[in-house]
Design a protein around this motif. Structure first.
Motif, PDB file in Angstrom:
ATOM      1  N   VAL A  30      62.704   9.554 -47.369  1.00 52.22           N
ATOM      2  CA  VAL A  30      62.536   8.309 -48.109  1.00 52.22           C
ATOM      3  C   VAL A  30      60.642   8.729 -48.397  1.00 52.22           C
ATOM      4  O   VAL A  30      60.308   8.692 -47.930  1.00 52.22           O
ATOM      5  N   TRP A  31      60.325   9.039 -49.714  1.00 48.19           N
ATOM      6  CA  TRP A  31      59.436   9.741 -49.849  1.00 48.19           C
ATOM      7  C   TRP A  31      59.211   9.419 -51.667  1.00 48.19           C
ATOM      8  O   TRP A  31      60.217   9.419 -52.196  1.00 48.19           O
ATOM      9  N   TYR A  32      57.855   9.449 -52.071  1.00 44.50           N
ATOM     10  CA  TYR A  32      57.607   9.110 -53.589  1.00 44.50           C
ATOM     11  C   TYR A  32      57.818  10.241 -54.242  1.00 44.50           C
ATOM     12  O   TYR A  32      58.338  10.071 -55.520  1.00 44.50           O
ATOM     13  N   ASN A  33      57.453  11.173 -53.488  1.00 41.65           N
ATOM     14  CA  ASN A  33      58.062  12.712 -54.529  1.00 41.65           C
ATOM     15  C   ASN A  33      58.453  12.914 -53.922  1.00 41.65           C
ATOM     16  O   ASN A  33      59.660  13.291 -54.003  1.00 41.65           O
ATOM     17  N   GLN A  34      58.960  14.522 -54.857  1.00 39.29           N
ATOM     18  CA  GLN A  34      59.926  15.014 -54.676  1.00 39.29           C
ATOM     19  C   GLN A  34      62.032  14.703 -54.872  1.00 39.29           C
ATOM     20  O   GLN A  34      61.921  15.128 -54.377  1.00 39.29           O
ATOM     21  N   LEU A  35      61.967  13.004 -56.122  1.00 38.43           N
ATOM     22  CA  LEU A  35      62.504  12.509 -56.379  1.00 38.43           C
ATOM     23  C   LEU A  35      63.647  13.104 -57.432  1.00 38.43           C
ATOM     24  O   LEU A  35      62.605  13.477 -58.000  1.00 38.43           O
ATOM     25  N   PRO A  36      64.422  13.386 -57.138  1.00 41.20           N
ATOM     26  CA  PRO A  36      65.847  13.900 -58.373  1.00 41.20           C
ATOM     27  C   PRO A  36      65.498  13.415 -59.349  1.00 41.20           C
ATOM     28  O   PRO A  36      65.512  11.448 -59.559  1.00 41.20           O
ATOM     29  N   SER A  37      65.334  12.585 -60.878  1.00 39.89           N
ATOM     30  CA  SER A  37      65.734  11.835 -61.500  1.00 39.89           C
ATOM     31  C   SER A  37      66.484  10.648 -61.958  1.00 39.89           C
ATOM     32  O   SER A  37      65.841  10.065 -62.336  1.00 39.89           O
ATOM     33  N   TRP A  38      67.584  11.202 -61.129  1.00 39.73           N
ATOM     34  CA  TRP A  38      67.983   9.333 -61.291  1.00 39.73           C
ATOM     35  C   TRP A  38      67.552   8.782 -60.623  1.00 39.73           C
ATOM     36  O   TRP A  38      67.562   7.877 -60.897  1.00 39.73           O
ATOM     37  N   VAL A  39      66.768   8.946 -59.680  1.00 40.92           N
ATOM     38  CA  VAL A  39      65.976   8.114 -58.721  1.00 40.92           C
ATOM     39  C   VAL A  39      64.849   8.096 -59.297  1.00 40.92           C
ATOM     40  O   VAL A  39      65.006   6.038 -59.175  1.00 40.92           O
TER      41      VAL A  39
END
Ligand code: XIL
Length: 332
Positions: free
Chosen positions: A85-94
């Motif tokens: 769980v990280w704010y970065n490198q999240l898929p756009s659906w998140v």
């Protein structure tokens, strides 16, 4: 002999390195990587992150993560899971969904339990490596379950998780990880917590409150993306204060960058700085291991992230050892 062999002789679990899938076709690079006397542990720099593992809701892709986990097993190296769980490198659906608390909790739980569950194995430590040969891949002995939760001023970072769930997202993620793999050490990982200061204090307060609540937490990852000439003088005192709370620490992402161009004086200072960081972990009993954030300037993330800076690793871009390598040896 090599760096990991030296670290283990001196009582640490490992000295390892980050690596990334595109680099694995470079045989000059893999010749150095695929040697557990040099590196006893691997961290995937990108391929176990949320955007890589769950690009669409509920659709998981482990091909690239598995490649690193297979490689660690083949090489007889430990593996660090990075990250859940990280704010970065999240898929756009998140990032583009308007979440309510129930929906986001379910999404975190599904993500963490599926990814950590996929890589779960039998207890993994250096003395148990032979039994790992029965598995298709090396299981992580540690996971960065929550990555970079704090701002530099010690407040919680505003992101989709915190803004929807407050601090409870950390507990939700840690509980899901523990349930999915009871044998993995669960870490919270962050940067700018190498020395004492408000951000390290905030991390210590979080660890204390998690422990008071009975939430599973085993370690704090000290990233250590440092600058030549600026290693905090309070690093040992700080690591001792964290481990006094009843958790272990690890140096998880060590690199020490300089403002380019490189000079002989900067390389000597960098050597001294690597020695300082490594010797600090060696001096702290519950600092269990050290990971370079890749070992060569050829593949370092630094130049593309910090404009005008670079040459942060102990091997240069031609895969030749720099003075920093000798600094690490001196620190071990
Ligand atoms: C970096 C990778 O090295 C890069 O390849 C990627 O483009 C961005 O992320 N803190 C972390 C790591 O916890 O996941 C980051 O890795 C570096 C900073």
């Amino acid at each position: 002999n090599g760096l990991n062999a030296l670290a283990k002789t001196q009582g640490k679990l490992y000295l390892g390195t980050a690596t990334d899938n595109p680099e694995l076709t470079d045989t000059a690079y893999t010749t150095i990587l695929d040697n557990n006397m040099m590196f006893g542990q691997l961290t995937p720099a990108n391929s176990m992150k949320w955007d890589a593992t769950e690009p669409e809701p509920g659709t998981f892709t482990f091909t690239e993560g598995d490649q690193i986990a297979d490689l660690a097993q083949t090489n007889g190296q430990l593996l660090r899971g990075h990250n859940c769980v990280w704010y970065n490198q999240l898929p756009s659906w998140v990032t583009s969904t308007t979440w309510n608390a129930t929906g986001l909790t379910a999404a975190i739980e599904r993500h963490v339990s599926t990814v950590v569950g996929h890589y779960k194995g039998i207890p993994s430590s250096s003395d148990q490596l032979p039994t790992q040969a029965n598995l298709p891949f090396q299981s992580p002995d540690a996971w960065d379950v929550v990555n970079e939760p704090f701002n530099d001023d010690g407040t919680f970072r505003s992101d989709v998780f915190y803004d929807t769930l407050g601090e409870s997202y950390i507990t939700i993620a840690l509980n899901a990880a523990r349930a999915a793999d009871p044998n993995a050490k669960l870490y919270i990982n962050d940067y700018n917590i190498e020395g004492t200061g408000v951000k390290s204090t905030a991390m210590q307060n979080l660890i204390q409150s998690l422990k008071a609540a009975g939430t599973p937490i085993d370690g704090v990852g000290i990233e250590s993306h440092l600058i030549v000439g600026e290693v905090p003088t309070t690093m040992q005192e700080n690591l001792e204060a964290i481990t006094a709370l009843g958790v272990e620490v690890a140096i998880t992402e060590l690199d020490i960058r300089m403002t380019l161009p490189e000079t002989a004086a900067l390389l000597e200072q960098q050597k001294s700085d690597y020695q300082t960081v490594i010797s600090t972990c060696m001096a702290v009993e519950k600092c269990v291991g050290m990971t370079l954030w890749d070992f060569t300037d050829k593949y370092s993330w630094v130049p593309s992230t910090f404009s005008g800076q670079g040459d942060a690793c102990p091997w240069d871009e031609n895969l030749v050892r720099k003075p920093a390598y000798d600094g690490i040896v001196a620190g071990l």
